[in-house]
Design a protein around this motif. Sequence first.
Motif, PDB file in Angstrom:
ATOM      1  N   ILE A 215       0.841  -1.209   0.000  1.00 19.08           N
ATOM      2  CA  ILE A 215       0.000   0.000   0.000  1.00 19.08           C
ATOM      3  C   ILE A 215       0.868   1.249   0.000  1.00 19.08           C
ATOM      4  O   ILE A 215       0.608   2.213  -0.729  1.00 19.08           O
ATOM      5  N   PHE A 216       1.925   1.238   0.811  1.00 18.44           N
ATOM      6  CA  PHE A 216       2.819   2.391   0.883  1.00 18.44           C
ATOM      7  C   PHE A 216       3.490   2.644  -0.464  1.00 18.44           C
ATOM      8  O   PHE A 216       3.562   3.787  -0.946  1.00 18.44           O
ATOM      9  N   ALA A 217       3.964   1.563  -1.097  1.00 19.74           N
ATOM     10  CA  ALA A 217       4.633   1.699  -2.397  1.00 19.74           C
ATOM     11  C   ALA A 217       3.678   2.227  -3.462  1.00 19.74           C
ATOM     12  O   ALA A 217       4.013   3.113  -4.254  1.00 19.74           O
ATOM     13  N   VAL A 218       2.444   1.687  -3.469  1.00 24.23           N
ATOM     14  CA  VAL A 218       1.446   2.134  -4.450  1.00 24.23           C
ATOM     15  C   VAL A 218       1.049   3.588  -4.194  1.00 24.23           C
ATOM     16  O   VAL A 218       0.877   4.370  -5.132  1.00 24.23           O
ATOM     17  N   SER A 219       0.919   3.969  -2.906  1.00 24.75           N
ATOM     18  CA  SER A 219       0.574   5.353  -2.566  1.00 24.75           C
ATOM     19  C   SER A 219       1.641   6.320  -3.037  1.00 24.75           C
ATOM     20  O   SER A 219       1.338   7.411  -3.539  1.00 24.75           O
ATOM     21  N   GLU A 220       2.904   5.904  -2.872  1.00 25.22           N
ATOM     22  CA  GLU A 220       4.012   6.752  -3.355  1.00 25.22           C
ATOM     23  C   GLU A 220       3.931   6.938  -4.858  1.00 25.22           C
ATOM     24  O   GLU A 220       4.080   8.047  -5.378  1.00 25.22           O
TER      25      GLU A 220
ATOM     26  N   LEU B  37       1.260   6.582  -6.745  1.00 21.09           N
ATOM     27  CA  LEU B  37       0.065   7.350  -7.070  1.00 21.09           C
ATOM     28  C   LEU B  37       0.290   8.839  -6.845  1.00 21.09           C
ATOM     29  O   LEU B  37      -0.119   9.677  -7.664  1.00 21.09           O
ATOM     30  N   GLY B  38       0.955   9.169  -5.728  1.00 20.64           N
ATOM     31  CA  GLY B  38       1.249  10.576  -5.441  1.00 20.64           C
ATOM     32  C   GLY B  38       2.121  11.202  -6.515  1.00 20.64           C
ATOM     33  O   GLY B  38       1.859  12.320  -6.974  1.00 20.64           O
ATOM     34  N   LYS B  39       3.146  10.468  -6.935  1.00 22.56           N
ATOM     35  CA  LYS B  39       4.027  10.972  -7.993  1.00 22.56           C
ATOM     36  C   LYS B  39       3.269  11.122  -9.302  1.00 22.56           C
ATOM     37  O   LYS B  39       3.447  12.107 -10.032  1.00 22.56           O
ATOM     38  N   ALA B  40       2.414  10.132  -9.608  1.00 27.44           N
ATOM     39  CA  ALA B  40       1.642  10.184 -10.857  1.00 27.44           C
ATOM     40  C   ALA B  40       0.692  11.382 -10.855  1.00 27.44           C
ATOM     41  O   ALA B  40       0.534  12.057 -11.876  1.00 27.44           O
ATOM     42  N   LYS B  41       0.059  11.660  -9.703  1.00 30.72           N
ATOM     43  CA  LYS B  41      -0.850  12.800  -9.613  1.00 30.72           C
ATOM     44  C   LYS B  41      -0.104  14.114  -9.807  1.00 30.72           C
ATOM     45  O   LYS B  41      -0.576  15.018 -10.511  1.00 30.72           O
TER      46      LYS B  41
END
Length: 494
Positions: free
Chosen positions: A122-127, A129-133
């Motif tokens: 989850i942490f890796a995906v959130s990172e 996702l944040g970069k992609a946004k």
Amino acid sequence: MHRTYVALNSDPLKTRLDLIYRQANDHITLVKAYAAYARKLKLDISRQLTMFDDLAKNFSDITSKPMYKSSLFETNGNLEEDVLRQFEKEVKDRVKLARLLMVESKENYDNQLKIQKLKDTIFAVSELLGKAKKNGAFASSIAAKSVPKSLHCLAMRLVEERISHPEKYKEFLPKPEFEDPDLYHFAIFSDNVIAVSVVVRSVVKNAEESWKHVFHVVTDRMNLAAMKVWFRMRPVEGGAHVEVKALEDFKFMNSAYVPVLRQIESAKKRFYLEQKIENATKDGTNMKFRDLEHMSMLNHLRFYLPEMYPKLHKILLLDDDVVVQKDLTGLWKIGLPGKVNGAVETCFGSFHRFSQYLNFSNPHIKERFNPKACSWAYGMNIFDLDAWRREQCTEMYHSWQNLNVDHTLWKSGTLPPGLMTFYSLTKSLDKSWHVLGLGFNPSISMDVINNAAVIHYNGNMKPWLDIAMNQYKNLWTKYVDNDMEFVQTCNFGV
């Protein structure tokens, strides 16, 4: 003496067999436990469950082999060492396989391990996702602020037409209709020729009395010629009137009177000094302040409507990214008793309240405004200019701008000072007059859009850009004048 006698007469290989047999049984128990847990987790069809069942069966089958059964488990004599060695090898091979399988499967049955692995994922995906946004927002911002090739082409073609045929574009005296307070007056401030033409065409095509409509278009000096040529080549249908002026034509718009211009000049001086120290390029400087000076001032013109049009009583301000779908003259019939601005409110729940636009830690803000007050939208606003003059709204706007030199009251934009200037002076209009969000929200109901008098492409995804949302784009493109030769030449792709 008896124990010593038994020990001397016992077969040492039997002790070794007992140890091997016990080890096999222990692993059978473990394997069956994993298999049972797999069934509990509904993994009956999984590869692991099949392997566990097969392995448990293999352990049991070893002892059932005729060779081992007769030589090791049913004999009364001494055990054969070669047979025992072979039996031990087979058991160890299965034990090794069982241990490998259990290590491989452990994370599926260890809840703490599973939880930690899930947290890490989850942490890796959130990172990511944040970069992609961030990257997406940055790319969208660049796309929104850049000038598309087709728009640049259109402006150049129009200017070229003006230079090639100066006799066709001589200036005329202002029409008396431009100052007639009995007509319906619209103000549009923009440097985008095609966008302005769409706004004007959409108003006229949906108007019941188009000959009573007067459009006041203000642009910057760079786009003045292109804007004038467009409306000379493509006169507005239905007898409507169009006045095109440059920002610089309004002589009161100077730094001695306008706080924003003073702030721009001051910021420009600081920027030049900083860039001189950092050896910045001249092109970068020009790009930054061309956008700041012209676009910001075109936006801030909305605070000077009574001075720009001193003989008018009411005027409708339209942004260049709107499309009109119904006759708007009903707005002039709406009473604004004691109010200056008629606008659609945008708040819902805790969103779009004053607290989101203004800095309520500043005492000037805290003492004067309610943080829960509902905000409203620019894009389609009917202004009572007589009430504006009476309430001295421009002077109020100046006082707030002077207090915000260091950007401690609000960060940027024209909506925050608008909310402050017209606080308690704004009448809420029915939401069907003005539907927003077509430049960022893909979930607006088509029923809401079709029922709207004005739809607004606020946001980065403007309808003239490649990043526009397809489900809304045709609502704008149907008002593009595709018969205009330069629109075809410049390949707008609409």
